[in-house]
Each structure stands twice: as structure tokens, then as C-alpha cells.
Scaffold this active site. Structure first.
Site: not given
Ligand SMILES: *Cc1c(COP(=O)(O)O)cnc(C)c1O
Length: 391
Positions: A45, A97, A169, A194
Site C-alpha cells: 500500500r 465534472y 484537472d 481516459k
Molecule cells: C472521468 C473524470 C473524472 C473522474 O475519474 P474516474 O476515473 O471516473 O474516477 C474526473 N474528472 C474528469 C474531467 C473526468 O472526465
């Protein structure tokens, strides 16, 4: 050395065996020579060699000092919020988001951390909204799903002058298109689910810190709260990163072609893509990003959920699903899917119209994708004609 070469060679060859691909250390613990005497790893961890290589690679990609990999993008966002204390305030982009909105509002509110939203496309709005309680400014650029762009460099200055941290982000742009840390951001978060992963086969997240001290704090939270990324998923994200530049360049080129077609064809009503000269934030996007990414949104001339449903179920190559950034093109209807939990009025106010459709443009041939959209528009039109005749 160019970025592409650096990114590929940031991933090291295994010094133990010469393995050119990163070994997956599928283990929970590490044998010690005597108590506390070990090879840098004691419990998986706290630290795992596969995850550590991913973290070092991510720090290099974003131009940061430290990175920590998490089990999801939301776990990464959660770790950043845990830097705050009760009484602190977050000032966030209004087109945030949905998952971050839910976390800030429905989890952290009860711990005394408040959140305020502003249209950050005008830096002046941040200047006006920031206050003595604001300890964290939260940006997404481009945003989801209307692809608004905020001026990271200017907002970083405003945040710092007020003693607040700036977190960006960077999921939509990826470090290939923009490096917020070089624009002054203190922290970058990713949903590695993504573009970083890039193959729609995992859930992962990361926090990259611009300074060592901040990186140490995030690492402490990562270990203390425990939402770590597994060795196998760390390996998959590393494998994704090997082709990140290639993919993001192709996603961007394809999306620009599709967006131009959408705009010129006259089939769509509004088209949102930062690469179009008609996009409200095109100038800042051009300055801040090296290309415009793979996400496009548009509305239909008949602005109803019924029309949108017909459209998103008529495409063949664009698969109807949430998420984005993978090899295969996806189509999504935010009002009924990703943004369903947001009250209709608030949603429409944020620019998410009833017929708004979001595309994650994949790596297929752009002309085939255009052809797929064209036939869906024609199906929609024919459907409407029949409807009128029946009445
Ligand atoms: C999908 C997404 C998240 C969240 O990510 P997960 O991997 O689904 O927890 C956060 N910010 C943006 C811009 C996203 O597209």
C-alpha cells in the site's frame, strides 16, 4: 530531447533483468533483511515498484516533482481535498465534472469544507470571488461537456496572491496538449481512465505536485487513506502512456476534422470545439494548448431529449457509453446520462441543453466517423418527416 522521446524513455528498462516492459510486482509485502532494513519497499500500500515507476513517469510527463497514482480519478480528487481543513473554501469552475461536484457538495460539506462556483473563463470572476477562506482554486480546462477554457497562468497568479493553491484537472487535455504546472498550477489531477490509459479498459487516477513538500503530503494521504492503484492497472496505464502522444495527436486531428464538418454541414445547431474559430475561448485555447483534443459537443436544431435519444441510438461506429479518451469513438447524451443528477434548470444554465450530444472522437478514420454522423442526422430528419405526416 523532444517531448515524445522523453515520454517514451521516461519509462525505464528493468535494471534487474533488462525487461523492456515494466514488470508487474504482484505482491503485498517485501522480505526485510532485519527489522526496518529493506530495499525501499516494505508494504505494497505504501509503495510498489510498478506503481512507483508509473508515478515517476507521470511526474516527468507533467513537469512536476512528485506524483501519486490512485484507484480512480475521484480518489485522486479526494486526496487533494484532504489537504484542506474544516472552515476552508474551494473556489471551483462552474462547469465542473459531476463527480467532483458530488464529492465537494455531498461528502465534504458536512466536514465544514465549503465550495463556491464561478465562471472561470473570465479570470476577473476568480479575482472577484476569491476570499480569505479560499484555500484551493479548482479548474478544469477544457471543461465537460461544453469545453470552456480558462487562463491557467492568470488564475494561478490570482490564487497565489491570495495564499490559495491552484489545482487543475488535466484529464481532457492530457500533458500532451497542456502542462498546467508550467503555467503555475500547484497540483494536477487526472482521471487516467481516459486518455492516459487510453483503451477503455481500466479505472485509475493521479495527482501530480509541483513541489516536493506538497507531493509528500499527497503521498502521506495516499498511504493513510489507501486508495492506491493496483500493480496491474499501473502497468496498463504505463503501456497507455507509451502511445499517448501518438493517440492524442490523432484524436485531435480527427476531432478537428469532424468538428469542421459538423459546423459546415449545417446539420447541427451549436458546435462546441475549442479548435473552431467560432468557439468563445478559441484564442486562449490556441495560446495554452498545442492542439484542441478529442472531445466535441453539439446541439440539434430540434432541442429535445427525444431527438437526442434518436440521434445517439442511430450511430454505428460511435458507441453509446459514458467515459471518453479511448481508441473507439463514443457518443453520450449528457442530459440523460452524465449530467442527469443535476437539476434541469441548473444544467441548462451551465450550457448543457436538452439535445446536447458529446462525442469522444476515437482513432478510426475521420471520414468514416463523419459518414456515421451524417447517416444519423439523415435518420433523424426522416424520422421527423414521418412524424409530421402522421399528424
Ligand atoms: C472521468 C473524470 C473524472 C473522474 O475519474 P474516474 O476515473 O471516473 O474516477 C474526473 N474528472 C474528469 C474531467 C473526468 O472526465
Amino acid at each position: 530531447m523532444k517531448d515524445t522521446t522523453k515520454a517514451i524513455h521516461a519509462i525505464p528498462v528493468d535494471p534487474l533483468t533488462g525487461s523492456i516492459s515494466v514488470p508487474i510486482y504482484q505482491t503485498s509485502t517485501f522480505v526485510q533483511d532485519s527489522p526496518g532494513e529493506h530495499k525501499g519497499f516494505d508494504y505494497a500500500r505504501s509503495n510498489n515498484p510498478t506503481r512507483q515507476i508509473l508515478e515517476e513517469t507521470l511526474a516527468k510527463l507533467e513537469g512536476g516533482k512528485r506524483a501519486s497514482a490512485f484507484a480512480s480519478g475521484l480518489a485522486a480528487i479526494d486526496a487533494v481535498v484532504k489537504l484542506l481543513q474544516s472552515g476552508d473554501e474551494i473556489l471551483a469552475v462552474d462547469d465542473i465534472y459531476g463527480g467532483a461536484f458530488r464529492l465537494f457538495t455531498h461528502v465534504y460539506d458536512k466536514f465544514g469544507i465549503s465550495v463556491k462556483y464561478a465562471d472561470t473563463t473570465e479570470a476577473e470572476n476568480v479575482f472577484n470571488a476569491i476570499g480569505p477562506k479560499t484555500k484551493l482554486v479548482w479548474l478544469e480546462s477544457p471543461t465537460n461537456p461544453t469545453l470552456k477554457i480558462s487562463d491557467i497562468e492568470t488564475i494561478a497568479k490570482i490564487a497565489h496572491a491570495n495564499g490559495a493553491l491552484l489545482c487543475v484537472d488535466n484529464t481532457f487535455a492530457s500533458p500532451v496538449l497542456q502542462k498546467p504546472i508550467t503555467c503555475g498550477a500547484d497540483l494536477v489531477v487526472h482521471s487516467a481512465t481516459k486518455y492516459l490509459g487510453g483503451h477503455s479498459d481500466l479505472i485509475a487516477g493521479a495527482v501530480v505536485s509541483a513541489h516536493d513538500a506538497l507531493g509528500e503530503k499527497i503521498k502521506f494521504i495516499q498511504n493513510a487513506s489507501g486508495a492506491i492503484l493496483s500493480p496491474f492497472d499501473s502497468f496498463l496505464v504505463l503501456r497507455g502512456i507509451e502511445t499517448l502522444h501518438l493517440r492524442v495527436e490523432k484524436h485531435s486531428a480527427n476531432a478537428l476534422k469532424v468538428a469542421r464538418w459538423l459546423y459546415d454541414s449545417g446539420f447541427a445547431d451549436k458546435v462546441y470545439y475549442p479548435g473552431l474559430e467560432t468557439h468563445a475561448n478559441h484564442e486562449i485555447a490556441k495560446r495554452q494548448q498545442s492542439a484542441f483534443g478529442g472531445i466535441i459537443s453539439f446541439t440539434l436544431s430540434e432541442d429535445t431529449e427525444v431527438a437526442a435519444t434518436k440521434f445517439v441510438t442511430s450511430t454505428q461506429l460511435f458507441k453509446l457509453a459514458e467515459s471518453l479518451g479511448g481508441v473507439k469513438s463514443l457518443i453520450c447524451h449528457p442530459a440523460a446520462m452524465t449530467h442527469k443528477s443535476i437539476p434541469a434548470e441548473r444544467r441548462r444554465h451551465a450550457g448543457v441543453a436538452d439535445s446536447l450530444i458529446r462525442l469522444s472522437v476515437g482513432l478510426e478514420d475521420a471520414d468514416d466517423l463523419i459518414h456515421d454522423l451524417e447517416q444519423a442526422f439523415i435518420t433523424l430528419k426522416e424520422n421527423k418527416t414521418t412524424f409530421i405526416h402522421q399528424n
